[in-house]
Write a protein that holds these residues in place. Sequence first.
Motif, PDB file in Angstrom:
ATOM      1  N   ILE A 154      -9.922   3.343  -9.704  1.00 17.00           N
ATOM      2  CA  ILE A 154      -9.969   2.951 -11.122  1.00 17.00           C
ATOM      3  C   ILE A 154     -11.225   3.183 -11.471  1.00 17.00           C
ATOM      4  CG2 ILE A 154     -10.487   0.506 -11.886  1.00 17.00           C
ATOM      5  CD1 ILE A 154      -8.146  -0.590  -9.977  1.00 17.00           C
ATOM      6  N   LYS A 155     -12.146   3.342 -10.702  1.00 16.81           N
ATOM      7  CA  LYS A 155     -13.409   3.663 -11.411  1.00 16.81           C
ATOM      8  C   LYS A 155     -13.480   5.036 -12.009  1.00 16.81           C
ATOM      9  CE  LYS A 155     -18.021   5.067  -9.886  1.00 16.81           C
ATOM     10  NZ  LYS A 155     -19.094   4.890  -8.775  1.00 16.81           N
ATOM     11  N   VAL A 156     -12.681   5.938 -11.159  1.00 14.94           N
ATOM     12  CA  VAL A 156     -12.631   7.318 -12.036  1.00 14.94           C
ATOM     13  C   VAL A 156     -11.953   7.319 -13.251  1.00 14.94           C
ATOM     14  CG1 VAL A 156     -11.403   9.523 -11.591  1.00 14.94           C
ATOM     15  CG2 VAL A 156     -12.838   8.416  -9.661  1.00 14.94           C
ATOM     16  N   GLU A 157     -10.614   6.602 -13.061  1.00 12.83           N
ATOM     17  CA  GLU A 157      -9.797   6.468 -14.138  1.00 12.83           C
ATOM     18  C   GLU A 157     -10.560   6.036 -15.529  1.00 12.83           C
ATOM     19  OE1 GLU A 157      -5.649   5.433 -11.839  1.00 12.83           O
ATOM     20  OE2 GLU A 157      -6.394   3.853 -13.295  1.00 12.83           O
ATOM     21  N   GLY A 158     -11.148   4.973 -15.327  1.00 13.02           N
ATOM     22  CA  GLY A 158     -11.947   3.945 -16.381  1.00 13.02           C
ATOM     23  C   GLY A 158     -13.409   4.801 -16.591  1.00 13.02           C
ATOM     24  N   GLN A 159     -13.793   5.515 -15.722  1.00 15.25           N
ATOM     25  CA  GLN A 159     -15.095   6.162 -15.956  1.00 15.25           C
ATOM     26  C   GLN A 159     -16.097   4.799 -16.279  1.00 15.25           C
ATOM     27  OE1 GLN A 159     -14.112   8.387 -19.774  1.00 15.25           O
ATOM     28  NE2 GLN A 159     -15.434  10.137 -18.550  1.00 15.25           N
TER      29      GLN A 159
ATOM     30  N   HIS B 278      -9.384  -2.285 -17.578  1.00 16.41           N
ATOM     31  CA  HIS B 278      -7.955  -2.141 -16.591  1.00 16.41           C
ATOM     32  C   HIS B 278      -7.616  -3.500 -16.463  1.00 16.41           C
ATOM     33  CE1 HIS B 278      -9.216   1.959 -15.262  1.00 16.41           C
ATOM     34  NE2 HIS B 278      -8.073   1.823 -14.690  1.00 16.41           N
ATOM     35  N   PHE B 279      -8.294  -4.542 -16.560  1.00 19.71           N
ATOM     36  CA  PHE B 279      -7.816  -5.870 -16.206  1.00 19.71           C
ATOM     37  C   PHE B 279      -8.196  -6.828 -17.552  1.00 19.71           C
ATOM     38  CE2 PHE B 279      -8.937  -3.886 -12.319  1.00 19.71           C
ATOM     39  CZ  PHE B 279      -7.768  -4.270 -11.616  1.00 19.71           C
TER      40      PHE B 279
ATOM     41  N   ALA C  16       0.957  -1.311  -0.054  1.00 17.66           N
ATOM     42  CA  ALA C  16      -0.030   0.043   0.152  1.00 17.66           C
ATOM     43  C   ALA C  16       0.927   1.259  -0.070  1.00 17.66           C
ATOM     44  CB  ALA C  16      -0.853   0.119   1.081  1.00 17.66           C
ATOM     45  N   ALA C  17       1.971   1.079   0.631  1.00 21.46           N
ATOM     46  CA  ALA C  17       2.935   2.306   0.850  1.00 21.46           C
ATOM     47  C   ALA C  17       3.571   2.449  -0.415  1.00 21.46           C
ATOM     48  CB  ALA C  17       3.957   2.053   2.236  1.00 21.46           C
ATOM     49  N   ASN C  18       3.658   1.583  -1.459  1.00 22.87           N
ATOM     50  CA  ASN C  18       4.730   1.736  -2.753  1.00 22.87           C
ATOM     51  C   ASN C  18       4.149   2.821  -3.506  1.00 22.87           C
ATOM     52  OD1 ASN C  18       5.869   1.704  -5.013  1.00 22.87           O
ATOM     53  ND2 ASN C  18       6.053  -0.566  -5.001  1.00 22.87           N
ATOM     54  N   PRO C  19       4.829   3.870  -3.694  1.00 25.50           N
ATOM     55  CA  PRO C  19       4.131   5.080  -4.638  1.00 25.50           C
ATOM     56  C   PRO C  19       4.421   4.847  -6.188  1.00 25.50           C
ATOM     57  CG  PRO C  19       6.348   5.499  -3.706  1.00 25.50           C
ATOM     58  CD  PRO C  19       6.065   4.170  -3.236  1.00 25.50           C
ATOM     59  N   GLU C  20       5.178   3.922  -6.470  1.00 26.49           N
ATOM     60  CA  GLU C  20       5.407   3.600  -7.716  1.00 26.49           C
ATOM     61  C   GLU C  20       4.297   2.945  -8.559  1.00 26.49           C
ATOM     62  OE1 GLU C  20       9.391   1.916  -8.467  1.00 26.49           O
ATOM     63  OE2 GLU C  20      10.351   3.579  -7.314  1.00 26.49           O
ATOM     64  N   LEU C  21       3.703   2.377  -7.825  1.00 30.78           N
ATOM     65  CA  LEU C  21       2.380   1.277  -8.386  1.00 30.78           C
ATOM     66  C   LEU C  21       1.189   2.220  -8.735  1.00 30.78           C
ATOM     67  CD1 LEU C  21       2.649  -1.835  -6.195  1.00 30.78           C
ATOM     68  CD2 LEU C  21       3.297  -1.630  -8.615  1.00 30.78           C
ATOM     69  N   ASN C  22       0.634   1.917  -9.982  1.00 33.51           N
ATOM     70  CA  ASN C  22      -0.535   2.471 -10.225  1.00 33.51           C
ATOM     71  C   ASN C  22      -1.811   1.762  -9.446  1.00 33.51           C
ATOM     72  OD1 ASN C  22      -1.638   0.363 -11.911  1.00 33.51           O
ATOM     73  ND2 ASN C  22      -0.275   1.064 -13.370  1.00 33.51           N
ATOM     74  N   PRO C  23      -2.953   2.241  -9.448  1.00 33.51           N
ATOM     75  CA  PRO C  23      -4.014   1.529  -8.720  1.00 33.51           C
ATOM     76  C   PRO C  23      -4.233   0.168  -9.220  1.00 33.51           C
ATOM     77  CG  PRO C  23      -4.670   3.492  -9.345  1.00 33.51           C
ATOM     78  CD  PRO C  23      -3.481   3.639  -9.776  1.00 33.51           C
ATOM     79  N   ALA C  24      -4.350  -0.165 -10.536  1.00 35.91           N
ATOM     80  CA  ALA C  24      -4.544  -1.543 -11.035  1.00 35.91           C
ATOM     81  C   ALA C  24      -3.374  -2.435 -10.568  1.00 35.91           C
ATOM     82  CB  ALA C  24      -4.768  -1.486 -12.432  1.00 35.91           C
ATOM     83  N   ASP C  25      -2.344  -1.955 -10.767  1.00 34.23           N
ATOM     84  CA  ASP C  25      -0.843  -2.909 -10.284  1.00 34.23           C
ATOM     85  C   ASP C  25      -1.047  -3.195  -8.871  1.00 34.23           C
ATOM     86  OD1 ASP C  25      -0.436  -3.070 -12.915  1.00 34.23           O
ATOM     87  OD2 ASP C  25       1.208  -1.377 -12.836  1.00 34.23           O
ATOM     88  N   LYS C  26      -1.375  -2.011  -8.300  1.00 37.74           N
ATOM     89  CA  LYS C  26      -1.272  -1.927  -6.711  1.00 37.74           C
ATOM     90  C   LYS C  26      -2.342  -3.183  -6.194  1.00 37.74           C
ATOM     91  CE  LYS C  26      -0.215   1.370  -4.156  1.00 37.74           C
ATOM     92  NZ  LYS C  26      -0.141   2.469  -3.266  1.00 37.74           N
ATOM     93  N   LEU C  27      -3.373  -3.154  -7.057  1.00 36.32           N
ATOM     94  CA  LEU C  27      -4.602  -4.157  -6.437  1.00 36.32           C
ATOM     95  C   LEU C  27      -4.303  -5.625  -6.814  1.00 36.32           C
ATOM     96  CD1 LEU C  27      -7.414  -4.316  -5.697  1.00 36.32           C
ATOM     97  CD2 LEU C  27      -8.275  -4.256  -7.665  1.00 36.32           C
ATOM     98  N   ILE C  28      -3.507  -5.710  -7.958  1.00 34.67           N
ATOM     99  CA  ILE C  28      -2.808  -6.976  -8.274  1.00 34.67           C
ATOM    100  C   ILE C  28      -2.026  -7.687  -7.412  1.00 34.67           C
ATOM    101  CG2 ILE C  28      -1.628  -8.348 -10.263  1.00 34.67           C
ATOM    102  CD1 ILE C  28      -3.103  -6.952 -12.133  1.00 34.67           C
ATOM    103  N   SER C  29      -1.110  -6.534  -7.092  1.00 33.28           N
ATOM    104  CA  SER C  29      -0.107  -6.829  -6.095  1.00 33.28           C
ATOM    105  C   SER C  29      -0.596  -7.479  -4.724  1.00 33.28           C
ATOM    106  CB  SER C  29       0.906  -5.724  -5.854  1.00 33.28           C
ATOM    107  OG  SER C  29       1.698  -5.485  -6.652  1.00 33.28           O
ATOM    108  N   PHE C  30      -1.690  -6.747  -4.179  1.00 28.39           N
ATOM    109  CA  PHE C  30      -2.415  -7.254  -2.995  1.00 28.39           C
ATOM    110  C   PHE C  30      -2.761  -8.382  -3.138  1.00 28.39           C
ATOM    111  CE2 PHE C  30      -4.527  -3.065  -0.906  1.00 28.39           C
ATOM    112  CZ  PHE C  30      -3.176  -2.681  -0.599  1.00 28.39           C
ATOM    113  N   ILE C  31      -3.419  -8.702  -4.316  1.00 29.05           N
ATOM    114  CA  ILE C  31      -3.989 -10.081  -4.443  1.00 29.05           C
ATOM    115  C   ILE C  31      -2.824 -10.983  -4.398  1.00 29.05           C
ATOM    116  CG2 ILE C  31      -5.471 -11.759  -6.075  1.00 29.05           C
ATOM    117  CD1 ILE C  31      -6.863  -8.811  -7.055  1.00 29.05           C
ATOM    118  N   GLU C  32      -1.789 -10.737  -5.186  1.00 26.85           N
ATOM    119  CA  GLU C  32      -0.719 -11.761  -5.181  1.00 26.85           C
ATOM    120  C   GLU C  32      -0.169 -11.981  -3.894  1.00 26.85           C
ATOM    121  OE1 GLU C  32       0.941 -10.836  -9.777  1.00 26.85           O
ATOM    122  OE2 GLU C  32       1.728  -9.692  -8.173  1.00 26.85           O
ATOM    123  N   ALA C  33      -0.159 -10.924  -2.915  1.00 24.66           N
ATOM    124  CA  ALA C  33       0.458 -10.962  -1.838  1.00 24.66           C
ATOM    125  C   ALA C  33      -0.446 -11.867  -0.886  1.00 24.66           C
ATOM    126  CB  ALA C  33       0.540  -9.704  -1.094  1.00 24.66           C
TER     127      ALA C  33
END
Lengths: 194, 194, 194, 194
Positions: free
Chosen positions: B130-135, B186-187, B63-80
């Motif tokens: 993500i919702k905002v990004e993808g409308q 996004h996915f 969550a604290a990683n600033p380099e990830l965009n929302p979708a990648d961060k979400l995938i990282s969450f799931i992978e974790a």
Amino acid sequence: MIQAAAEAIYKYGIRGTTSARIQELSGLSQGMVNLHFGSKEKLLLAVAEELSVRYAEQWKVIAANPELNPADKLISFIEADFDPLVLNARDVAIWFSFRAEALSNPKVFPFIDSRDKGFRAAILELLEQIKVEGQYDDVDANLATDALVALLEGLWTDYHLHSEIFKPSEALRICLFVLQSMFPKHFSNQKIYG
Amino acid sequence: MIQAAAEAIYKYGIRGTTSARIQELSGLSQGMVNLHFGSKEKLLLAVAEELSVRYAEQWKVIAANPELNPADKLISFIEADFDPLVLNARDVAIWFSFRAEALSNPKVFPFIDSRDKGFRAAILELLEQIKVEGQYDDVDANLATDALVALLEGLWTDYHLHSEIFKPSEALRICLFVLQSMFPKHFSNQKIYG
Amino acid sequence: MIQAAAEAIYKYGIRGTTSARIQELSGLSQGMVNLHFGSKEKLLLAVAEELSVRYAEQWKVIAANPELNPADKLISFIEADFDPLVLNARDVAIWFSFRAEALSNPKVFPFIDSRDKGFRAAILELLEQIKVEGQYDDVDANLATDALVALLEGLWTDYHLHSEIFKPSEALRICLFVLQSMFPKHFSNQKIYG
Amino acid sequence: MIQAAAEAIYKYGIRGTTSARIQELSGLSQGMVNLHFGSKEKLLLAVAEELSVRYAEQWKVIAANPELNPADKLISFIEADFDPLVLNARDVAIWFSFRAEALSNPKVFPFIDSRDKGFRAAILELLEQIKVEGQYDDVDANLATDALVALLEGLWTDYHLHSEIFKPSEALRICLFVLQSMFPKHFSNQKIYG
DNA sequence: AATGAATGAGCTTTCATTCAT
DNA sequence: GATGAATGAAAGCTCATTCAT
């Protein structure tokens, strides 16, 4: 006596479910447990079986209903999953107690795993029908089935931990939202927000 | 000693986790449990806390990683969530043992409920972005969050009961499939079948 | 450390006097008891000895005083018996604890029986002198000695059980009253009611 | 089982009175103590109560006897105090054990203090009657009562420590000697030396 | 000499099970 | 069949003592 044992697991947890407490809740005599069930352990298995049978009976009645189309049948499945007959604080607590026991006590496994065998197959069959009906070519029915089954499991977990604030209607909305995402032609908006 | 207690819960279940077995698995002396933890019950709580902290630390790093965009961060969450550090037979079994205890033993509740507080909020924040990004105007981020959290819970349940045949990659595919259904821009497909 | 052990016996009783509590009251380290006394049991014996010695020293100083006549010496004995140096809640409680132990633990016997050996002889000697002085021909000095010793014991018992309301002056009056009954010429009224 | 516990206190002291030893002396099973008394501590209280009741019953029978005149009733009291029913090595040892416990364990206090309440009042009443009968104007009945009660206590202490050489007849003589000193008209020589 | 972490025998208590009634 | 007093293995825990530091 099965009810008393179930109540004991709910009130005191599996560790706190002693013969004395089962006896107290049942109002029967000490010797009854061993007389009728042979041992406390076998009584606990009977509790697990009772839950398992009750759960299975419910969805099998729905599955056997020839009048429902696949989408309605699926919704009935989901609604049944949140029906107080199976989704109530006591029984879900017991369900989780046996789930926790399953690894170290293989005898309870068949009872708490009952969802997986027929239930998954029934869901899969419905989703495959829906896929064909709606020509959702890029939907993998197996993936969708796994997702839906896991979703239901997860919602039960949520209910277990927060039965007072959990709203079955909200849970239903969550499921419909997911289904709608996967199968937009079959699960329309108004069903969710109606 | 926490490890020995954890091992005992895994091997023998919470009911079978006696002081003697913890002692045997730890190789230490009888008095150690009470010397260092005050009581067996407190040692069990320490096990729960250890799990809870380990789980929380993992997703908070992401969550604290600033380099990830929302979708990648979400995938990282799931992978974790499917990382062997937290998703392994022993720890998940313990997790379920404490889940089962939570109702009758309120002291463990804070440790097994840790997913819900911050974790859900973190997911929600990502999905809103993500919702905002993808409308995705017709997507309710709250519903999507609840669905995703429940899905992860359900997959853990599946792992708990079938850790030998459970494939993390398959679990990941299920999650991506659901996300793709909700947020198709996004996915994309290739991530699932790649 | 002897003081700490004494305090522990007073506060917690002999059964509640654990090494940990002695350590806590002494502020010293765990190992000290065994290092300096060999065992807890030996420390307890040291407590008994300390009490015994303190009691014996007190009356022996009086006995050795050549300036006192028999009657005054006897009164000094009695007053000494009710002196806070020996008659205080803590020490009397310990005294009774060891009395209770004496039968099952012969090692403490010499310490709690110290009254009987020299003390009784000293009393007897005084009463015999008084008897001769006052020509109390029909008084048996041995009986009078036994009576007086028992009376003192009994008053200690009373003090043990009711140290808050027990008045040493009243105890002294009781003793003088008995002495006056036996030896009217030596122990006059005004000493009692003065 | 109360008898076995009593025996254990006598043989091993209160500290040495373990559940195992009570079990051994009773010949019963481990579980019996907790089954019938709830805990070892409650069994010990039952022992104290048994002693207390037995002692109280004895003197109350005498107190209720209308045929005795005050002096004879008083002598009966004293004789009863040295009766083997209450004055025997085992019971006196237990009595002292509980006396030692009384300060740190208030629950036993009522049982070991029973002498003080009614017993003292009964003695006082008798001495007041004797005082009036014999016109002992300069005798304070309260002082005399305190003296006699303390004397009896002290003689019990003597018995506790020297039960093998203690002679009840000698103890009775001591008491009579004291009474005779106080109330010469009522307690004549021959009663002592007869 | 002094410390206190570590030990394990032994404690009280619990509890599933038995079995005479 | 039904009962519940009785059992004893096994549980968690205490605590005097040891011993490496």
